[in-house]
Scaffold this active site. Structure first.
Site, mmCIF file in Angstrom:
data_model
loop_
_atom_site.group_PDB
_atom_site.id
_atom_site.type_symbol
_atom_site.label_atom_id
_atom_site.label_comp_id
_atom_site.label_asym_id
_atom_site.label_seq_id
_atom_site.Cartn_x
_atom_site.Cartn_y
_atom_site.Cartn_z
ATOM 1 N N ASP A 15 0.839 -1.211 0.000
ATOM 2 C CA ASP A 15 0.000 0.000 0.000
ATOM 3 C C ASP A 15 0.870 1.254 0.000
ATOM 4 O O ASP A 15 0.565 2.236 -0.688
ATOM 5 C CB ASP A 15 -0.931 0.017 1.212
ATOM 6 C CG ASP A 15 -2.078 -0.972 1.087
ATOM 7 O OD1 ASP A 15 -2.426 -1.373 -0.047
ATOM 8 O OD2 ASP A 15 -2.630 -1.351 2.140
ATOM 9 N N GLU A 16 1.942 1.243 0.776
ATOM 10 C CA GLU A 16 2.850 2.390 0.814
ATOM 11 C C GLU A 16 3.543 2.597 -0.536
ATOM 12 O O GLU A 16 3.748 3.731 -0.968
ATOM 13 C CB GLU A 16 3.903 2.218 1.915
ATOM 14 C CG GLU A 16 3.348 2.439 3.308
ATOM 15 C CD GLU A 16 2.830 3.848 3.524
ATOM 16 O OE1 GLU A 16 3.579 4.811 3.314
ATOM 17 O OE2 GLU A 16 1.648 3.980 3.896
ATOM 18 N N LEU A 17 3.878 1.508 -1.198
ATOM 19 C CA LEU A 17 4.476 1.599 -2.527
ATOM 20 C C LEU A 17 3.536 2.313 -3.492
ATOM 21 O O LEU A 17 3.951 3.204 -4.242
ATOM 22 C CB LEU A 17 4.807 0.200 -3.055
ATOM 23 C CG LEU A 17 5.287 0.135 -4.500
ATOM 24 C CD1 LEU A 17 6.591 0.904 -4.681
ATOM 25 C CD2 LEU A 17 5.441 -1.310 -4.933
ATOM 26 N N ILE A 20 3.636 5.977 -2.580
ATOM 27 C CA ILE A 20 4.910 6.596 -2.979
ATOM 28 C C ILE A 20 4.893 6.903 -4.471
ATOM 29 O O ILE A 20 5.283 7.998 -4.903
ATOM 30 C CB ILE A 20 6.096 5.684 -2.607
ATOM 31 C CG1 ILE A 20 6.295 5.689 -1.089
ATOM 32 C CG2 ILE A 20 7.374 6.111 -3.330
ATOM 33 C CD1 ILE A 20 7.213 4.583 -0.593
#
Length: 103
Positions: A15-17, A20
């Site tokens: 999810d963070e990818l 980003i």
């Protein structure tokens, strides 16, 4: 960002990818990838042990979420960076990162 063998086993990391890469596109932020003990092609294709972990993480997720992750992994694998498959120690502090003058 650092991608390692177990990166795909974390839905939070995936999810963070996605976030980003959204910031990279929307705000023009610079993203540098470091592949630590993982082949970039395994990330791009979700293959090998990385792919097995990715499939487990995808269990119970919607097709929309899976597709976002697949697209993000395929994209991040094409971003210029470092492939540290054979390195034993990776240590980046603020001073080392400042040496990367990317502007």
């Amino acid at each position: 960002m650092v991608l390692s063998k177990k990166y795909a086993s974390s839905s939070w990391c995936l999810d963070e990818l996605v976030e980003i890469l959204r910031c990279k596109e929307d705000q023009g932020q610079i993203v540098m990838t470091i592949f630590y003990e993982i082949d970039p092609s395994d990330v791009r294709k979700q293959s090998g042990d990385f792919g097995k972990d990715f499939k487990k993480t995808c269990e119970g997720k919607t097709e929309e979420v899976k597709q976002r992750w697949i697209q993000a992994l395929a994209h991040v694998a094409t971003i210029a960076g470092e492939h540290l498959l054979n390195w034993y120690v990776v240590s980046f502090g603020v001073n080392e990162l400042q040496r990367f003058n990317l502007s």
